[in-house]
Write a protein that holds these residues in place. Structure first.
Motif, short mmCIF file in Angstrom:
data_model
loop_
_atom_site.label_atom_id
_atom_site.label_comp_id
_atom_site.label_asym_id
_atom_site.label_seq_id
_atom_site.Cartn_x
_atom_site.Cartn_y
_atom_site.Cartn_z
N ALA A 14 0.95 -1.02 -0.25
CA ALA A 14 -0.06 0.33 -0.59
C ALA A 14 0.98 1.27 0.14
CB ALA A 14 -1.23 0.27 1.33
N ALA A 15 2.06 0.83 0.02
CA ALA A 15 3.01 2.32 0.20
C ALA A 15 2.99 3.29 -1.17
CB ALA A 15 4.11 2.01 0.34
N SER A 40 1.12 3.33 -3.05
CA SER A 40 -0.41 4.47 -3.83
C SER A 40 -0.37 6.15 -3.02
CB SER A 40 -2.08 3.82 -2.54
OG SER A 40 -1.21 3.56 -1.34
N THR A 41 0.17 6.11 -2.57
CA THR A 41 0.68 7.36 -2.36
C THR A 41 2.17 8.49 -2.17
OG1 THR A 41 0.69 7.39 -0.21
CG2 THR A 41 -1.68 7.14 -0.27
N GLU A 42 1.86 9.82 -2.47
CA GLU A 42 3.56 10.37 -2.34
C GLU A 42 4.31 9.96 -1.26
OE1 GLU A 42 4.59 14.99 -2.92
OE2 GLU A 42 3.66 14.30 -4.55
N GLN A 43 3.33 10.26 -0.14
CA GLN A 43 4.27 9.75 1.00
C GLN A 43 4.40 8.94 1.13
OE1 GLN A 43 1.04 11.50 0.64
NE2 GLN A 43 1.28 13.91 1.12
N GLY A 44 3.09 7.08 1.10
CA GLY A 44 4.03 6.21 1.04
C GLY A 44 5.40 5.65 -0.02
N ARG A 45 5.33 6.51 -0.74
CA ARG A 45 6.56 6.20 -2.10
C ARG A 45 7.64 6.84 -1.38
NH1 ARG A 45 2.66 7.25 -5.91
NH2 ARG A 45 2.83 8.98 -5.72
N ARG A 75 7.65 8.88 -10.06
CA ARG A 75 6.63 8.94 -8.81
C ARG A 75 6.87 9.03 -7.34
NH1 ARG A 75 2.62 11.24 -10.93
NH2 ARG A 75 1.13 10.83 -12.99
N TYR A 76 8.31 7.71 -7.49
CA TYR A 76 9.44 7.75 -5.98
C TYR A 76 10.21 8.99 -6.14
CZ TYR A 76 7.09 3.26 -6.00
OH TYR A 76 5.67 2.28 -5.71
N GLU A 132 4.66 17.73 -11.66
CA GLU A 132 3.11 18.23 -11.36
C GLU A 132 3.97 19.33 -9.77
OE1 GLU A 132 2.13 14.31 -9.63
OE2 GLU A 132 1.51 13.43 -11.92
#
Length: 424
Positions: free
Chosen positions: A294-295, A297-302, A328-329, A354
């Motif tokens: 699930a990491a 799926s979000t910018e903070q998780g990546r 994205r990471y 972005e």
């Protein structure tokens, strides 16, 4: 059924008077033979049987026995006595057997022609000598039955064997084609990948570093935890067993359609290890041997995923290599924790549009922007965005597409080694 009824009726016929041998008996035998020959095919019907019987004996001789059922069915098969011959009841009973053969040929039981009338079934136009057996139904000899059965078997066996051989041949051919495809598909895929990479792996350059007695190996390992992260790392083996000197560390990410094995197959991990760098390639969550997480799926998780990888691998200010999807990471990590990196190599990463020019201008690490000449999509877009970085240098690989490092590996390695040399 017709043959069996005719045989039963002939047992009740009176014994006919003997007749003189002559041409009339021979003509009757010839007509009967022609009629029976026309009825050996599978299309014979009851009406054709009546015509054959009529042709065989249109005017039965005087004194011949007639079937008692003639008067009951003038339109039927016995409207003219097909089983009566010059010699009376014995010949009629023999012709019942001929009719049985014809009926068998009509139903498909007998496929071979009828045996000669004068031989196998015992029909003699002159009649049995001395009137022996008069008034009794003659039976077909066992030799005639065996001959008919053998004839059908001889004609059916070749067809069955040919059908079996054809099906067996098709089965063997299908197995061979499947086996050949199973052997060739991996080789074809490897050849296509090598062609896209532009040639074989780079030659070792250990002698340039003064390590002619050294070689390298690439091992796959896993970072324990939740989720687990798999990676590949190149190792330099030395004969003398002396410890390796302090090296610049390089961390590779990968694109959407690739994994950490891409950098191993391309020879990049081996090349950098021989050049004295510590080279590591990660499998991002859900790719290669790393399970989905699930990491991602979000910018903070990546960003947290990369932070954890640097900590677990004990990387001190590595150079981050990020192609395509891995942007994205890498892009949010560079903007948030750029001070933890020694340098950044962006190979047409996604997501660069972005962020604002002000965010890019705050990053103070050296950056190499790599793109392919034919990459008019992400290559052009990422170059326009990343030019806002204060310490950047752009390299465009000629006649290369989006995955320029695969299509032009020599040029990519040359530009990467030059950038790493400047950082040292």
């Amino acid at each position: 059924m017709l043959a069996l009824r005719a045989g039963r009726q002939c047992q009740r016929r009176p014994e006919p008077a003997r007749r003189r041998k002559g041409s009339r008996g021979r003509a009757w035998a010839v007509r009967a033979a022609r009629a029976s020959t026309r009825l050996t095919g599978p299309s014979a019907s009851k009406s054709s049987l009546r015509l054959a019987a009529t042709a065989a004996n249109p005017n039965p001789p005087e004194g011949s026995a007639r079937c008692p059922r003639e008067s009951k069915s003038p339109e039927g098969l016995h409207s003219r006595p097909p089983l009566a011959g010059p010699k009376g009841a014995p010949q009629a009973c023999a012709w019942a057997e001929v009719l049985e053969q014809v009926s068998g040929a009509q139903s498909g039981a007998v496929r071979s022609p009828l045996p000669p009338l004068g031989g196998a079934v015992g029909l003699d136009p002159a009649g049995p000598p001395g009137g022996q057996g008069a008034g009794q139904c003659g039976t077909r000899p066992a030799e005639a039955e065996a001959e008919v059965a053998a004839g059908g078997a001889q004609r059916g066996e070749p067809r069955m064997m040919a059908l079996i051989r054809n099906r067996l041949g098709l089965l063997i051919l299908g197995i061979l084609v499947t086996f050949v495809l199973y052997l060739l598909l991996p080789a074809i895929q490897h050849e296509r990948f090598t062609a896209r990479a532009g040639g074989p792996k780079p030659e070792p350059r250990a002698e340039e570093k003064g390590q002619g007695d050294a070689n390298t190996t690439v091992l796959m390992r896993t970072i324990a935890g939740s989720p687990a992260v798999s990676y590949r790392e190149g190792f330099l083996l030395q004969r003398a067993g002396t410890p390796s000197p302090s090296r610049l560390e390089v961390l590779f990410l990968h694109g959407q359609a690739f994994t950490s094995k891409t950098w191993e197959d391309l020879g990049t991990l081996t090349l950098l290890t021989e050049e004295g760098y510590r080279a590591i390639a990660l499998d991002l969550p859900g790719y290669g041997s790393s399970p989905p997480s699930a990491a991602g799926s979000t910018e903070q998780g990546r960003v947290a995923f990369l932070q954890r990888a640097l900590t677990e691998l004990r990387l001190q200010r590595p150079v981050l290599i990020s192609p395509s999807m891995s942007g994205r990471y890498s892009i949010p990590f560079v903007l948030a924790h750029g001070a933890q990196l020694r340098g950044f190599v962006a190979v047409a990463p996604v997501g660069t549009e972005e962020y604002t020019a002000g965010q890019y201008q705050q990053v103070q690490i050296p950056t190499l922007i790599v793109s392919g000449e034919r990459d008019t999509g992400l290559g052009v877009q990422s170059l326009q965005s990343l030019r806002q970085l204060p310490k950047h240098r752009a390299v465009v690989l000629p006649d290369a597409g989006h995955a320029c490092y695969l299509e032009k590996p020599r040029e990519f390695h040359r530009a990467l080694l030059a950038f790493l040399g400047e950082l040292q």
